[in-house]
Design an enzyme around this catalytic site. Structure first.
Site, PDB file in Angstrom:
ATOM      1  N   THR A 234       0.822  -1.210   0.000  1.00  0.00           N
ATOM      2  CA  THR A 234       0.000   0.000   0.000  1.00  0.00           C
ATOM      3  C   THR A 234       0.854   1.258   0.000  1.00  0.00           C
ATOM      4  O   THR A 234       0.516   2.249  -0.655  1.00  0.00           O
ATOM      5  CB  THR A 234      -0.926   0.008   1.225  1.00  0.00           C
ATOM      6  OG1 THR A 234      -1.850  -1.086   1.133  1.00  0.00           O
ATOM      7  CG2 THR A 234      -1.714   1.309   1.317  1.00  0.00           C
TER       8      THR A 234
ATOM      9  N   SER B  61       1.093  -7.267  -1.204  1.00  0.00           N
ATOM     10  CA  SER B  61       1.633  -8.329  -0.352  1.00  0.00           C
ATOM     11  C   SER B  61       0.743  -9.563  -0.307  1.00  0.00           C
ATOM     12  O   SER B  61       1.177 -10.623   0.161  1.00  0.00           O
ATOM     13  CB  SER B  61       1.891  -7.822   1.073  1.00  0.00           C
ATOM     14  OG  SER B  61       0.683  -7.622   1.782  1.00  0.00           O
TER      15      SER B  61
ATOM     16  N   THR C  50       1.042  -4.563   4.194  1.00  0.00           N
ATOM     17  CA  THR C  50       0.717  -4.934   5.577  1.00  0.00           C
ATOM     18  C   THR C  50       0.048  -6.297   5.711  1.00  0.00           C
ATOM     19  O   THR C  50       0.145  -6.938   6.759  1.00  0.00           O
ATOM     20  CB  THR C  50      -0.210  -3.884   6.218  1.00  0.00           C
ATOM     21  OG1 THR C  50      -1.419  -3.776   5.441  1.00  0.00           O
ATOM     22  CG2 THR C  50       0.465  -2.524   6.280  1.00  0.00           C
ATOM     23  N   ASP C  51      -0.629  -6.769   4.665  1.00  0.00           N
ATOM     24  CA  ASP C  51      -1.472  -7.951   4.829  1.00  0.00           C
ATOM     25  C   ASP C  51      -0.685  -9.215   5.162  1.00  0.00           C
ATOM     26  O   ASP C  51      -1.180 -10.084   5.884  1.00  0.00           O
ATOM     27  CB  ASP C  51      -2.314  -8.177   3.568  1.00  0.00           C
ATOM     28  CG  ASP C  51      -3.397  -7.128   3.405  1.00  0.00           C
ATOM     29  OD1 ASP C  51      -3.629  -6.367   4.371  1.00  0.00           O
ATOM     30  OD2 ASP C  51      -4.004  -7.057   2.317  1.00  0.00           O
TER      31      ASP C  51
END
Length: 334
Positions: free
Chosen positions: A12, A54, A85-86
């Site tokens: 992101t 990700s 972040t995932d």
């Protein structure tokens, strides 16, 4: 002035709107242009490994990040990995096992909003990650996000939108960062490899599956998974409950006795697993082939099992590797 290598992978933080939703597009160098204050902290180098969401990050990509760090290890004082972040918690855990006891910091960060967003958290996360990586007391693998520093094996994404997205599971945060000040609790952190070289590994076994128990799940799933997987991370109910109904004992013992690996953990987010508390778990507590996840995160269990099986197929050796404490990954024995 210290030299920090910025390894960009997308996420992101690097995304822009392309008409079909956010997608990574900006490079690491373009991202740092949004935070000119970085020039006061260190000298930056750049590697653009990939530029992906990700969601698409896989063990092969973990190995590419590992290789970039190992290849540049002697030339830099620390490393910052920009990551979506995932799946960041999986990558942080994997790097903790692939590069152990690093006296130089390896920091992962990202953001909940793109760098170019007017309300982004990306600028502060990037700045604080470099700040932490350039600090003399920092070492080993960690996640820096939302002002928190979390050990790489203890991170979990807890929120999908808020800026304090990550929590430290069953272990205290390594530090807090308030603007440009690092606040550490207790004695300064030290690494087992301080003053020397890290212990590095270059093999993983990707044939690891996470199986979450649900009411009335058919235990025949264990037989169905045998053709594709060498290990199962079994997320039990509560502190370690496995149903008495059906044919769970035959299925689970059959999996383990066939030479495959079974790791038992809990699907409850905090406080860990203990098979010996209730009757519905005790039957599995003393089986020599069942590994106990204790208070580890599922993300760390996946990465550690892949790492252990990547080094050996001998069950006794797998067990020794699995129970070795790495980067604060477990406090409980079983």
């Amino acid at each position: 002035m210290k030299k920090i290598l910025l390894i960009a992978t997308g996420g992101t933080i690097a995304s822009v709107e392309d008409g079909c939703g956010l997608a990574p597009a900006l490079t690491g160098e373009e991202l740092t242009a949004f935070v000119p204050q970085l020039g006061d902290l260190c000298e930056l180098g750049f590697v653009q490994l990939v530029n992906i969401d990700s969601t698409n990050m896989r063990p092969a990509d973990w190995m590419r990040i590992r290789a970039a760090i190992v290849d540049a290890y002697d030339a830099y004082d620390g490393f910052v990995v920009l990551h979506g972040t995932d799946t960041m918690a999986y990558t942080a855990a994997a790097l903790s096992y692939l590069i152990q006891n690093s006296p130089k910091p390896i920091v992962l960060t990202g953001s909940q909003q793109p760098m170019a967003s007017p309300f982004t958290d990306a600028k502060l996360n990037l700045y604080q990650s470099v700040l932490f990586a350039a600090d003399d007391r920092s070492c080993d693998v960690s996640v820096v996000f939302g002002g928190a520093v979390v050990a790489g094996t203890r991170a979990r994404k807890q929120r999908t939108m808020s800026f304090n997205a990550f929590m430290s599971v069953n272990f205290p945060q390594i530090a807090l960062i308030r603007n440009d000040r690092i606040v550490r609790a207790g004695a300064p952190a030290t690494c087992a490899g301080a003053g020397g070289a890290p212990i590095v590994y270059d093999r993983l076994n990707e044939r690891v599956f996470v199986l979450k128990l649900t009411p009335e799940m058919n235990p025949s799933i264990f037989d169905l998974l045998k053709s594709d997987y060498d290990a199962i991370i079994l997320e039990t109910f509560g502190i370690g409950g496995i149903p008495d109904y059906g044919d769970y004992r035959r299925a689970i013992f059959g999996w383990v006795d066939s030479g495959r690996t079974l790791v038992v953990t809990t699907q409850v987010p905090e406080e860990g697993c203990d098979l010996g508390v209730y009757e519905v778990g005790r039957a599995y507590a003393d089986h020599c082939g069942i590994l106990k996840g204790a208070d580890m995160t599922t993300e760390a269990l996946v990465a550690k099992t892949m790492w252990a099986l990547g080094q050996t197929s001998d069950p006794d050796e797998v067990k020794k590797l699995f129970y070795r404490v790495v980067n604060h990954d477990r406090m409980m024995v079983g």
